[in-house]
Scaffold this active site. Structure first.
Site, PDB file in Angstrom:
ATOM      1  CB  THR A  11      46.919  57.276 -25.056  1.00  0.00           C
ATOM      2  OG1 THR A  11      47.270  56.338 -26.073  1.00  0.00           O
ATOM      3  CG2 THR A  11      45.485  57.078 -24.637  1.00  0.00           C
ATOM      4  CB  ILE A  12      48.042  60.305 -21.127  1.00  0.00           C
ATOM      5  CG1 ILE A  12      47.534  58.916 -20.704  1.00  0.00           C
ATOM      6  CG2 ILE A  12      47.837  61.334 -20.014  1.00  0.00           C
ATOM      7  CD1 ILE A  12      46.059  58.806 -20.411  1.00  0.00           C
ATOM      8  CB  CYS A 140      42.895  54.993 -15.873  1.00  0.00           C
ATOM      9  SG  CYS A 140      43.761  53.470 -16.307  1.00  0.00           S
ATOM     10  NE  ARG A 168      43.263  50.116 -21.676  1.00  0.00           N
ATOM     11  CZ  ARG A 168      44.361  49.944 -20.960  1.00  0.00           C
ATOM     12  NH1 ARG A 168      44.635  48.786 -20.400  1.00  0.00           N
ATOM     13  NH2 ARG A 168      45.214  50.943 -20.796  1.00  0.00           N
ATOM     14  CG  HIS A 220      40.040  49.985 -16.767  1.00  0.00           C
ATOM     15  ND1 HIS A 220      40.873  49.015 -17.264  1.00  0.00           N
ATOM     16  CD2 HIS A 220      40.770  51.132 -16.792  1.00  0.00           C
ATOM     17  CE1 HIS A 220      42.052  49.546 -17.571  1.00  0.00           C
ATOM     18  NE2 HIS A 220      42.010  50.829 -17.294  1.00  0.00           N
ATOM     19  CD  GLN A 300      40.824  52.550 -21.664  1.00  0.00           C
ATOM     20  OE1 GLN A 300      39.774  52.366 -21.077  1.00  0.00           O
ATOM     21  NE2 GLN A 300      40.967  52.323 -22.964  1.00  0.00           N
TER      22      GLN A 300
HETATM   23  P1  NAD Z   1      51.448  56.113 -25.222  1.00  0.00           P
HETATM   24  O1  NAD Z   1      52.332  55.010 -25.623  1.00  0.00           O
HETATM   25  O2  NAD Z   1      50.111  56.245 -25.873  1.00  0.00           O
HETATM   26  O3  NAD Z   1      52.190  57.503 -25.421  1.00  0.00           O
HETATM   27  C1  NAD Z   1      53.493  57.713 -24.957  1.00  0.00           C
HETATM   28  C2  NAD Z   1      54.152  58.765 -25.819  1.00  0.00           C
HETATM   29  O4  NAD Z   1      55.442  59.040 -25.293  1.00  0.00           O
HETATM   30  C3  NAD Z   1      54.347  58.346 -27.261  1.00  0.00           C
HETATM   31  O5  NAD Z   1      53.991  59.437 -28.088  1.00  0.00           O
HETATM   32  C4  NAD Z   1      55.834  58.045 -27.363  1.00  0.00           C
HETATM   33  O6  NAD Z   1      56.317  58.345 -28.646  1.00  0.00           O
HETATM   34  C5  NAD Z   1      56.409  59.011 -26.351  1.00  0.00           C
HETATM   35  N1  NAD Z   1      57.702  58.584 -25.775  1.00  0.00           N
HETATM   36  C6  NAD Z   1      58.331  57.401 -25.874  1.00  0.00           C
HETATM   37  N2  NAD Z   1      59.473  57.407 -25.190  1.00  0.00           N
HETATM   38  C7  NAD Z   1      59.604  58.622 -24.645  1.00  0.00           C
HETATM   39  C8  NAD Z   1      60.570  59.244 -23.820  1.00  0.00           C
HETATM   40  N3  NAD Z   1      61.664  58.605 -23.426  1.00  0.00           N
HETATM   41  N4  NAD Z   1      60.360  60.514 -23.426  1.00  0.00           N
HETATM   42  C9  NAD Z   1      59.243  61.176 -23.805  1.00  0.00           C
HETATM   43  N5  NAD Z   1      58.297  60.624 -24.588  1.00  0.00           N
HETATM   44  C10 NAD Z   1      58.466  59.373 -25.000  1.00  0.00           C
HETATM   45  O7  NAD Z   1      51.288  55.996 -23.649  1.00  0.00           O
HETATM   46  P2  NAD Z   1      50.076  56.486 -22.759  1.00  0.00           P
HETATM   47  O8  NAD Z   1      49.024  55.436 -22.769  1.00  0.00           O
HETATM   48  O9  NAD Z   1      49.716  57.873 -23.117  1.00  0.00           O
HETATM   49  O10 NAD Z   1      50.729  56.422 -21.309  1.00  0.00           O
HETATM   50  C11 NAD Z   1      51.526  57.466 -20.803  1.00  0.00           C
HETATM   51  C12 NAD Z   1      51.548  57.394 -19.306  1.00  0.00           C
HETATM   52  O11 NAD Z   1      50.210  57.558 -18.813  1.00  0.00           O
HETATM   53  C13 NAD Z   1      52.037  56.063 -18.714  1.00  0.00           C
HETATM   54  O12 NAD Z   1      52.667  56.306 -17.492  1.00  0.00           O
HETATM   55  C14 NAD Z   1      50.743  55.310 -18.480  1.00  0.00           C
HETATM   56  O13 NAD Z   1      50.869  54.301 -17.495  1.00  0.00           O
HETATM   57  C15 NAD Z   1      49.861  56.440 -17.999  1.00  0.00           C
HETATM   58  N6  NAD Z   1      48.426  56.200 -18.181  1.00  0.00           N
HETATM   59  C16 NAD Z   1      47.948  55.603 -19.304  1.00  0.00           C
HETATM   60  C17 NAD Z   1      46.592  55.355 -19.408  1.00  0.00           C
HETATM   61  C18 NAD Z   1      46.036  54.657 -20.595  1.00  0.00           C
HETATM   62  O14 NAD Z   1      45.071  53.929 -20.455  1.00  0.00           O
HETATM   63  N7  NAD Z   1      46.559  54.835 -21.785  1.00  0.00           N
HETATM   64  C19 NAD Z   1      45.730  55.755 -18.396  1.00  0.00           C
HETATM   65  C20 NAD Z   1      46.239  56.442 -17.280  1.00  0.00           C
HETATM   66  C21 NAD Z   1      47.600  56.633 -17.183  1.00  0.00           C
END
Ligand code: NAD
Length: 336
Positions: A11-12, A140, A168, A220, A300
């Protein structure tokens, strides 16, 4: 040209990768995926070189006909900075690999603050990240709270900040978690961790937060309340917010009655309806006694993207905060 790798194209990660592609001073050298799924195929279609996040898993991608160029260790050797966008908690483990290769890294808000030398929100503390090896872009919710707190504090002096965070439940793509029919205090134990997290960026702030999770995936919503030292006129507060490109004002009289209408608007103007700004309901802004109240919505999936771009410049020693922020804003089209 700053060479950047994205570890975790989720996602990020995918949003940060595209934002970096829009900059003229940095380049995406590759992205990693753990699984050979449709997102891995899409990364290649979008022109990114793909690497396995887990060394030894390359064959799994090749078996599915997905072109893979190696693993994270190969990508790291080609970059100046890694943006770790792995799921919360994995970044701390990944840091060992980054240390071994002597590469700078930017982590996300799912990691504990001690994963990095500083936590980061561009408007609040860009300076602290200059030249650092490890920086953590906060979550976020914390980014959204920090941006508005920074403006109010620098103009009128915050004496006390209180926020109710209506979270959310999950991101739109997540089909495993909930709740789908409940309002869950989350965390139940008060106050919530969001205020403490904000203090990792603004240590002097008197802030207390509480949070509930609700069955929605769009955004959110924060109910924010400040006590301030010097009271602004409501109109001058609004004028100040209008000057900040990372804040967008919405008016319920224009049909922006909820997060649904804000996201519907974003669907028309932005790829993936990404809103990188704090979305504040202008008509919610109230100045009463020595208090300010407002509602803001936070997308987010998108809000931390500009901070990641600025954090890259900061760790690479680019000292001009305003220049970095306005360069990022212009490239994304944040012009308010
Ligand atoms: P996500 O699950 O959408 O994506 C994570 C990605 O990392 C996936 O493609 C997964 O395959 C990969 N992955 C899994 N294990 C791994 C590893 N050991 N090393 C490298 N890559 C790996 O997660 P996300 O929502 O993008 O969240 C990523 C980070 O951003 C987290 O720390 C989260 O807390 C933070 N974040 C998320 C949001 C949100 O709302 N989605 C907002 C702000 C911050």
């Amino acid at each position: 040209m700053i060479r950047v790798g994205i570890n975790g194209y989720g996602t990020i990660g995918k949003r940060v990768a595209e934002a970096i592609s829009l900059q003229d001073d940095m380049k995406v050298m590759g992205v990693t995926k753990t699984r050979p799924d449709f997102e891995a195929e899409l990364a290649i279609k979008k022109g990114f070189r793909l690497f396995s996040a887990i060394p030894g898993n390359e064959e799994k991608f090749r078996d599915r006909g997905i072109e893979i160029e190696g693993n994270i260790e190969n990508l790291i050797d080609d970059v100046d900075v890694i943006i770790d966008c792995s799921p919360g908690g994995y970044g701390a483990e990944n840091r060992r690999v980054y240390e071994r290769h002597g590469v700078k890294a930017i982590f996300q808000g799912g990691e504990k603050a001690d994963v990095a030398q500083t936590s980061f929100i561009s408007l609040c503390n860009y300076e602290k990240a200059i030249g650092k090896d490890y920086v953590r872009v906060v979550s976020c919710n914390t980014t959204g709270m920090g941006r508005i707190a920074n403006i109010i504090d620098s103009e009128w002096g915050i004496e006390r900040m209180r926020v109710v965070v209506i979270r959310r439940a999950v991101d739109p793509k997540d089909d495993k978690k909930g709740p789908i029919n409940a309002i869950a205090p989350n965390p139940v134990k008060l106050p919530s961790h969001h205020g403490e997290d904000l203090k990792t960026v603004m240590p002097h702030l008197n802030v207390i937060t509480s949070a509930v999770k609700v069955p929605t995936t769009l955004m959110h919503v924060h109910m924010v309340n400040f006590n301030v030292g010097e009271m602004p006129e409501r109109e001058s507060l609004i004028e100040r917010l209008k000057k900040e490109p990372r804040i967008a004002l919405f008016n319920s009289a224009n049909g922006f009655k909820s997060t649904a209408s804000i996201i519907e608007y974003a669907r028309e103007i932005r790829q993936r309806n990404d809103l990188w700004e704090n979305c504040i309901w202008e008509d919610s802004i109230a100045v009463e006694g020595d208090e300010i109240y407002l509602f803001q919505a936070i997308h987010q999936e998108a809000i931390v993207v500009p901070e990641n771009v600025d954090a890259i410049r900061a760790v690479m020693g680019f000292e001009d905060k305003e220049k970095s922020i306005s360069k990022t804003n212009r490239s994304l089209g944040l012009t308010q």
